[in-house]
Design a protein around this motif. Structure first.
Motif, PDB file in Angstrom:
ATOM      1  N   SER A 125       7.686   5.359  -6.556  1.00  0.00           N
ATOM      2  CA  SER A 125       8.236   4.598  -5.835  1.00  0.00           C
ATOM      3  C   SER A 125       9.882   5.059  -5.838  1.00  0.00           C
ATOM      4  O   SER A 125      10.489   5.630  -6.958  1.00  0.00           O
ATOM      5  N   LEU A 130       7.150   2.909  -1.423  1.00  0.00           N
ATOM      6  CA  LEU A 130       5.817   3.452  -2.215  1.00  0.00           C
ATOM      7  C   LEU A 130       5.224   4.771  -1.747  1.00  0.00           C
ATOM      8  O   LEU A 130       4.730   4.655  -0.680  1.00  0.00           O
ATOM      9  N   GLU A 177       1.848   6.622  -5.513  1.00  0.00           N
ATOM     10  CA  GLU A 177       2.194   5.175  -6.101  1.00  0.00           C
ATOM     11  C   GLU A 177       3.505   5.435  -7.115  1.00  0.00           C
ATOM     12  O   GLU A 177       3.654   4.649  -8.068  1.00  0.00           O
ATOM     13  N   ASP A 192       0.927  -1.266  -0.028  1.00  0.00           N
ATOM     14  CA  ASP A 192       0.127   0.034   0.020  1.00  0.00           C
ATOM     15  C   ASP A 192       0.867   1.184   0.207  1.00  0.00           C
ATOM     16  O   ASP A 192       1.915   1.212   0.357  1.00  0.00           O
ATOM     17  N   PRO A 193       0.300   2.666  -0.427  1.00  0.00           N
ATOM     18  CA  PRO A 193       1.105   3.736  -0.201  1.00  0.00           C
ATOM     19  C   PRO A 193       1.671   3.931   1.210  1.00  0.00           C
ATOM     20  O   PRO A 193       1.111   3.529   1.947  1.00  0.00           O
TER      21      PRO A 193
END
Length: 217
Positions: free
Chosen positions: A186, A180, A184, A147-148
């Motif tokens: 990275s 992340l 979204e 997840d973010p």
């Protein structure tokens, strides 16, 4: 580490440096996507494992700009082709690439396969043809899915068969930690290790500090 210890010999040569990568992936219409990558390599030190220092001065080795257009064939399969433009030692190098990739999402681990061929034209070297196979693993370090604002671990292993006035094997490994972001994108940091033959029974080892930034649009 076991693989590295078994591969290193005193007469082998090594290079150590920095490998920053900036990657932008853009979704297009009709299941197409365009991936562009800017990558350069900086050499800090080179020598042999018997203690001989070949060069300790900083050197900028090369600049790569690459683009791959891919078509999504199914939920987990993509077919693509692209072009790489390289500037190295004041000469221009061109490379064409063809590839197919597969992903396998499991419980916590995402496994990715890539099969690739490429052709390189270098004004100072014979024509080069390569076959490449890469397998990669990605796993979140918190929970069962990424997840973010979470950290993940990934590792890539790649085999290359090079045909250029003969046959040369090369292997690569890249373990890295990534983060992340909320949108979204990275960030990744790791060690890119490369092992290949450089002639007369001598192997060449490359140790590159990898810094990656990936943007998805």
């Amino acid at each position: 580490m076991f693989f590295l210890a078994s591969a290193v010999r005193a007469q082998d040569a090594y290079r150590f440096g920095l490998l920053p990568v900036f990657n932008v992936n853009v979704k297009l219409k009709n299941n197409y996507s365009l991936n562009t990558k800017l990558e350069n390599r900086h050499i800090f030190r080179s020598g042999t494992f018997n203690g001989e220092l070949l060069n300790s001065q900083y050197r900028f080795e090369r600049q790569d700009l690459a683009a791959i257009l891919a078509k999504k064939l199914s939920a987990n399969t993509r077919l693509g082709g692209g072009y790489l433009f390289r500037v190295e030692s004041e000469r221009i190098i061109h490379r064409l690439t063809q590839q197919i990739s597969f992903t396998q999402p499991l419980n916590r681990v995402r496994i990715a396969h890539r099969i690739c061929t490429d052709q390189t034209w270098d004004p100072d070297e014979p024509f080069e043809l390569r076959f490449r196979y890469r397998i990669g693993f990605e796993i979140p370090l918190i929970g069962t899915q990424l997840d973010p604002n979470e950290i993940y671990f990934k590792s890539n292993f790649e085999y290359l068969a090079r045909f250029q006035d003969g046959f040369i094997n090369e292997v690569r490994a890249l373990p890295a930690l990534g983060y992340l972001t909320i949108n979204e994108n990275s960030f990744e940091v790791g060690l890119d290790y490369r092992l290949g033959s450089i002639g007369e029974g001598q192997m060449g080892h490359g140790f590159w500090m990898y810094l990656g930034y990936y943007i998805r649009l």
